[in-house]
Design a protein around this motif. Sequence first.
Motif, PDB file in Angstrom:
ATOM      1  N   GLU A 182      -4.471   2.646  -3.559  1.00 36.98           N
ATOM      2  CA  GLU A 182      -4.688   2.027  -2.346  1.00 36.98           C
ATOM      3  C   GLU A 182      -4.697   0.732  -2.514  1.00 36.98           C
ATOM      4  O   GLU A 182      -4.503  -0.142  -1.734  1.00 36.98           O
ATOM      5  CB  GLU A 182      -6.117   2.477  -1.949  1.00 36.98           C
ATOM      6  CG  GLU A 182      -6.838   1.623  -0.706  1.00 36.98           C
ATOM      7  CD  GLU A 182      -7.989   2.262   0.085  1.00 36.98           C
ATOM      8  OE1 GLU A 182      -8.232   2.040   1.330  1.00 36.98           O
ATOM      9  OE2 GLU A 182      -8.536   3.321  -0.417  1.00 36.98           O
ATOM     10  N   GLU A 185      -1.292  -0.694  -2.525  1.00 40.52           N
ATOM     11  CA  GLU A 185      -0.639  -0.819  -1.291  1.00 40.52           C
ATOM     12  C   GLU A 185      -1.149  -1.835  -0.439  1.00 40.52           C
ATOM     13  O   GLU A 185      -0.711  -2.616   0.442  1.00 40.52           O
ATOM     14  CB  GLU A 185      -0.870   0.531  -0.573  1.00 40.52           C
ATOM     15  CG  GLU A 185      -0.162   0.480   0.960  1.00 40.52           C
ATOM     16  CD  GLU A 185       0.258   1.834   1.383  1.00 40.52           C
ATOM     17  OE1 GLU A 185       0.701   2.012   2.469  1.00 40.52           O
ATOM     18  OE2 GLU A 185      -0.202   2.811   0.820  1.00 40.52           O
ATOM     19  N   HIS A 186      -2.491  -1.965  -0.571  1.00 43.57           N
ATOM     20  CA  HIS A 186      -3.218  -3.241   0.158  1.00 43.57           C
ATOM     21  C   HIS A 186      -2.889  -4.624  -0.239  1.00 43.57           C
ATOM     22  O   HIS A 186      -2.529  -5.419   0.600  1.00 43.57           O
ATOM     23  CB  HIS A 186      -4.829  -3.279  -0.208  1.00 43.57           C
ATOM     24  CG  HIS A 186      -5.400  -4.349   0.104  1.00 43.57           C
ATOM     25  ND1 HIS A 186      -5.882  -4.590   1.579  1.00 43.57           N
ATOM     26  CD2 HIS A 186      -6.124  -5.270  -0.615  1.00 43.57           C
ATOM     27  CE1 HIS A 186      -6.552  -5.826   1.409  1.00 43.57           C
ATOM     28  NE2 HIS A 186      -6.774  -6.256   0.303  1.00 43.57           N
ATOM     29  N   GLU A 189       0.445  -5.076   1.322  1.00 40.93           N
ATOM     30  CA  GLU A 189       0.462  -5.391   2.981  1.00 40.93           C
ATOM     31  C   GLU A 189      -0.070  -6.525   3.215  1.00 40.93           C
ATOM     32  O   GLU A 189       0.561  -7.578   3.995  1.00 40.93           O
ATOM     33  CB  GLU A 189      -0.606  -4.402   3.554  1.00 40.93           C
ATOM     34  CG  GLU A 189      -0.184  -2.999   3.684  1.00 40.93           C
ATOM     35  CD  GLU A 189      -1.485  -2.016   4.168  1.00 40.93           C
ATOM     36  OE1 GLU A 189      -2.293  -2.707   4.772  1.00 40.93           O
ATOM     37  OE2 GLU A 189      -1.297  -0.793   4.085  1.00 40.93           O
ATOM     38  N   LEU A 234       3.982   2.866  -8.820  1.00 37.85           N
ATOM     39  CA  LEU A 234       3.463   2.319  -7.674  1.00 37.85           C
ATOM     40  C   LEU A 234       3.925   0.939  -7.366  1.00 37.85           C
ATOM     41  O   LEU A 234       4.228   0.623  -6.349  1.00 37.85           O
ATOM     42  CB  LEU A 234       1.889   2.474  -7.860  1.00 37.85           C
ATOM     43  CG  LEU A 234       1.007   3.852  -7.884  1.00 37.85           C
ATOM     44  CD1 LEU A 234      -0.435   3.583  -8.249  1.00 37.85           C
ATOM     45  CD2 LEU A 234       1.319   4.328  -6.420  1.00 37.85           C
ATOM     46  N   CYS A 238       5.795   0.094  -3.816  1.00 40.60           N
ATOM     47  CA  CYS A 238       5.317  -0.811  -2.970  1.00 40.60           C
ATOM     48  C   CYS A 238       6.124  -2.257  -3.083  1.00 40.60           C
ATOM     49  O   CYS A 238       5.797  -3.045  -2.379  1.00 40.60           O
ATOM     50  CB  CYS A 238       3.908  -1.131  -3.112  1.00 40.60           C
ATOM     51  SG  CYS A 238       2.626   0.098  -3.013  1.00 40.60           S
ATOM     52  N   LEU A 294       6.336   1.044   3.080  1.00 40.27           N
ATOM     53  CA  LEU A 294       5.181   1.310   2.360  1.00 40.27           C
ATOM     54  C   LEU A 294       4.359   2.744   2.627  1.00 40.27           C
ATOM     55  O   LEU A 294       4.741   3.288   3.589  1.00 40.27           O
ATOM     56  CB  LEU A 294       3.965   0.465   2.750  1.00 40.27           C
ATOM     57  CG  LEU A 294       4.043  -1.131   2.149  1.00 40.27           C
ATOM     58  CD1 LEU A 294       2.906  -2.012   2.950  1.00 40.27           C
ATOM     59  CD2 LEU A 294       3.957  -1.217   0.881  1.00 40.27           C
ATOM     60  N   PRO A 295       3.882   3.379   1.445  1.00 37.42           N
ATOM     61  CA  PRO A 295       3.662   4.832   1.384  1.00 37.42           C
ATOM     62  C   PRO A 295       2.843   5.130   2.603  1.00 37.42           C
ATOM     63  O   PRO A 295       3.279   6.217   2.985  1.00 37.42           O
ATOM     64  CB  PRO A 295       3.265   4.869   0.166  1.00 37.42           C
ATOM     65  CG  PRO A 295       3.595   3.755  -0.608  1.00 37.42           C
ATOM     66  CD  PRO A 295       3.518   2.589   0.177  1.00 37.42           C
ATOM     67  N   THR A 296       1.690   4.551   2.922  1.00 36.37           N
ATOM     68  CA  THR A 296       0.841   5.439   4.148  1.00 36.37           C
ATOM     69  C   THR A 296       1.061   4.913   5.338  1.00 36.37           C
ATOM     70  O   THR A 296       1.047   5.256   6.421  1.00 36.37           O
ATOM     71  CB  THR A 296      -0.528   5.025   3.395  1.00 36.37           C
ATOM     72  OG1 THR A 296      -1.087   4.008   3.417  1.00 36.37           O
ATOM     73  CG2 THR A 296      -0.766   5.828   2.074  1.00 36.37           C
TER      74      THR A 296
END
Length: 350
Positions: A182, A185-186, A189, A234, A238, A294-296
Motif C-alpha cells: 500500500e 502504490e500510494h 499514485e 513492488l 509500481c 498500478l496493481p489495485t
Amino acid sequence: GAGARRGDRGSRGTSWATEAMFSRRGGSYEAAADSGSLEELTRKLSGDLRKHIRKLDHHPPLSRGWLALIDSLLHISNIALMEHRLPREDDTATLWEGEELTVRFLLEEGKLNLCLRLMHEYKRKRRELDADAQVATRSAMEVDMEVSALNARMLVFEQSLTVLLKCAFEHAEPLQTVDMPELLEHCAEVLECASARPADTLELLRTQESAVPLYVLSVLKRLEVLDERRVCELFKACALVPRVLHFAAVHGEKLGAEGTEAIGQVLLLVLESEDYKTHKAHYLPPALQAPPALPTTGIVGAPTDAKANLVLLKALVLRSAEPDVKRKFAPLVREAEAIERLARLKADSL
C-alpha cells in the motif's frame, strides 16, 4: 532483558515529550516543578499523547468522524516533529533506544497502517474533488461547511499526517511493520498525479508531493532489514523509478535542494542495487512508454522517457558546483552520460 531496556528507553523518551508539551504550558511546568510533581505530570502528558493516538480510527475521507480526527493528528504531529528535531546521540540506535515516543506509541497501539490508509484514501478523494468542483461543493454541504473551510481543514489533515509519517519512516521498525504494497502504490499514485499537474498548482509545503520521494528514499536506505526481493518487485510493479524521474523532470525547478537531493539519492541507491543490474530495463525502460497499470487502482500513467529524464536529473543535481556533490552523485552522472553517448551514436547513424 529486552523488556527492561524498553522501559528505560521509554522513560528517556517521555522526558523529551514532556519538555515538548511544556513549551506550550509554561505555567503548568513551573507549578509542577515547584511542587515536586514533575514525574507525575510527565506521566500525565505521556498518557495524554497516548490517548490522542488511541483516538485515531478509520473514517471515510471528509466525513464528520474524519474531520474530528484532525485536531488529534495536529497535536500528535507537533509532538512528533519536536521529538524528531532533538539531536540524536547515536544514528544507529533503534526506535526503542531513541527518544521519539510518538512513533513508538504509533507502533505499540497498532496505528501506523491506519495512518497510511487514512492518507491513501484522502489523496484519492482529494483527486476526485480536484477533478470535479461539484463533488467538493457536495462534500462541504454534507458536513455543513463552506468549501473554503473544508479545504483549510483538509490541508491541516494532510500536513499533520505527512509530518507524522515522515517521522515514522525514518526508522527501520515502522518500515518493517508498514503495509509495504500500500505504501509504494500510494507513492506511485502521488507521483503520477503530481506529474500531470502544472507546477504553479502544486503545493509542496509538508504535503505528500514533497514527502513521497523521502518515503521512497527511506525504504531504499533500509533494504537490508526489509524483504529486499519483495520490495524490489513492488518497485518494478509500481514503476516507481520511471515515476520518480518523471516527477523530477516536471517539477525539479520547484523541488528545492532537499527534494532534488532526495530523488538523486533514490536513483543512486537503485543504480547500485543488484536487482537493477539484473533487471535494468524494468527500472529504466529503453524507450518512451507508459508505466504499467498500478496493481489495485489500474491507473496507467502518461508515456514518459525514463532515460531522458535521468539525464535531466543529472543536470538538476549538478547545479551545485561543490566538489563533494559531484563525487556523491558520480554513479548517477556516469549512467546519464552513457545514455547521452548512446543517443548521440544512434543519431549519427541515421
